[in-house]
Enzyme design. Structure first.
Site, mmCIF file in Angstrom:
data_model
loop_
_atom_site.group_PDB
_atom_site.id
_atom_site.type_symbol
_atom_site.label_atom_id
_atom_site.label_comp_id
_atom_site.label_asym_id
_atom_site.label_seq_id
_atom_site.Cartn_x
_atom_site.Cartn_y
_atom_site.Cartn_z
ATOM 1 C CG ASP A 203 -1.795 1.236 1.280
ATOM 2 O OD1 ASP A 203 -2.586 1.402 0.330
ATOM 3 O OD2 ASP A 203 -1.698 2.026 2.237
ATOM 4 C CD GLU A 285 -3.850 0.818 -3.934
ATOM 5 O OE1 GLU A 285 -5.040 0.915 -3.665
ATOM 6 O OE2 GLU A 285 -2.990 1.619 -3.554
ATOM 7 C CG ASP A 368 -0.939 2.566 6.654
ATOM 8 O OD1 ASP A 368 -1.303 2.010 7.704
ATOM 9 O OD2 ASP A 368 -0.195 3.556 6.625
#
Ligand SMILES: [Zn+2]
Length: 395
Positions: A203, A285, A368
């Protein structure tokens, strides 16, 4: 099976090849950069006047003049090509909309006058005008004052190894903030990716630059403090608006970027090393989604630089490829609103920037950490789905 190669560029900063010329050598390098870029500006004006002709035509208009200015054949060719390439890049940027819509100030400025080269802008060198002596740690370089031999260079031991084994093609000579660098390009073979046992979710955020589902946290405190300081300084300098203030500002920006690149290298290496050691894949991501996802109150928005995230992502991908660590990109939707324990999605799940509290099962976690677990799970799913479609597709 075809061997894939990853292209590695040694820019300034970590892994860069820094030249350490003595005073005489430095003067020769400086004069050379000034001469080739002055020549480039002249060629650029000629190109502009002729409606930016093809390379061979531009050569016809400029080559003889460059030779008579004392540039060697190779240097002259490189100058012409550098100018032509710059126009190609500009055209691509305009077409991609990177300079705004037609008629906007920036775009008009770019379209109505020749491309200008800084006096110490990068100049490409091929193996005929630049030779490396890795064992001695020196290079010899063509200059306007003849060939300058035995210029010592410095880089990390790892970078030297890579250079020695994989350097290919041209290197760029450039000077930044008084220091000469060679930007060398290497073609490094990629390792065959292994079948991962699990995935490490990464993350990317502000308070912590990177948090992994396995417990690693890159605090980024130093980086944020550094950025805040730079920003204050930038504000002061911008109010001044003098030439020297502008120059100082540019210098600060570059040092900020170098600093961020250093941090990103360390973070990427830590994550990739852990993945390799535990036979895991890495899930990231999809980076284009980061800006939308990170919603912050105004004062916190300041240190957010999307390029720094993109760079960290690139470093991870590149280091992973070299190590044979599989990387998958996942859809960033709901990674911060979903509970990694029960899967419940709720906008109110996130109590604050740092704490995640699930409205369904009551689990409390670092926001997170929770997000990184969601990313890991998505990565695993993407890998499994991909494996099924990959198998028959392999040539
Ligand atoms: Zn839950």
């Amino acid at each position: 099976m075809t061997q894939k190669n990853a292209k590695v560029t040694f820019r300034e900063g970590r892994g860069a090849v820094k030249l350490m010329p003595d005073a005489g050598q430095a003067l020769a390098l400086e004069r050379t950069l000034h001469a080739v870029n002055e020549a480039a500006n002249w060629v650029s004006a000629v190109a502009f006047d002729h409606g930016v002709p093809h390379l061979y035509e531009l050569r016809k208009h400029t080559y003889a003049e460059l030779k008579s200015r004392g540039l060697g054949a190779q240097a002259a060719q490189h100058v012409i090509k550098k100018v032509r390439d710059a126009y190609t890049t500009l055209k691509a940027n305009i077409r991609a909309g990177n300079l705004g819509k037609p008629g906007t100030r920036r775009r008009v400025k770019a379209e109505t006058k020749p491309i200008a080269f800084r006096s110490e802008a990068a100049q490409p060198y091929d193996d005929r005008c630049l030779s490396w002596r890795y064992d001695a740690g020196t290079v010899s370089v063509w200059t306007v004052q003849g060939r300058v031999k035995n210029i010592p260079f410095a880089c990390s031991a790892g970078a030297l190894k890579t250079l020695q084994a994989h350097r290919q093609g041209e290197s760029d000579l450039v000077r930044r903030d008084g220091v000469f660098y060679l930007i060398a390009t290497c073609e490094v073979p990629e390792a065959e990716p292994y079948e991962p046992g699990r995935f490490i979710g990464v993350d990317l955020g502000i308070a912590a630059i990177a948090t992994t589902s396995t417990g690693y946290k890159a605090a980024g405190r130093g980086l944020n403090r550094h950025r805040r300081r730079q920003l204050e300084l930038r504000r002061k300098l911008q109010n001044k608006r003098t030439k020297s203030a502008k120059r100082l500002l540019k210098k600060r920006n570059r040092s900020e970027k170098r600093h961020a690149a250093n941090q990103n290298h360390i973070i990427a290496k830590t994550i990739v090393t852990e993945a390799e050691r535990t036979s895991s894949g890495i899930a990231l991501e999809d980076l284009t989604g980061i800006r939308q996802r990170v919603r912050l109150r105004k004062p916190q928005r300041v240190p957010l630089h999307s390029w720094a995230f993109a760079q960290l992502g690139n470093f991870i991908v590149y280091k992973a490829k070299r190590a044979g660590v599989p990387v998958v990109f996942v859809d960033p939707a709901y990674t911060s609103q979903q509970c990694s324990e029960c899967g419940h999605i709720d906008n109110n799940n996130r109590a604050s920037q740092s704490v995640f509290t699930c409205r369904n099962c009551g689990v409390v976690a670092h926001a997170d950490r929770n997000a990184s677990r969601n990313i890991a799970r998505k990565g695993e799913a993407a890998w499994t789905a991909g494996r099924e479609s990959r198998v028959p597709a392999t040539p």
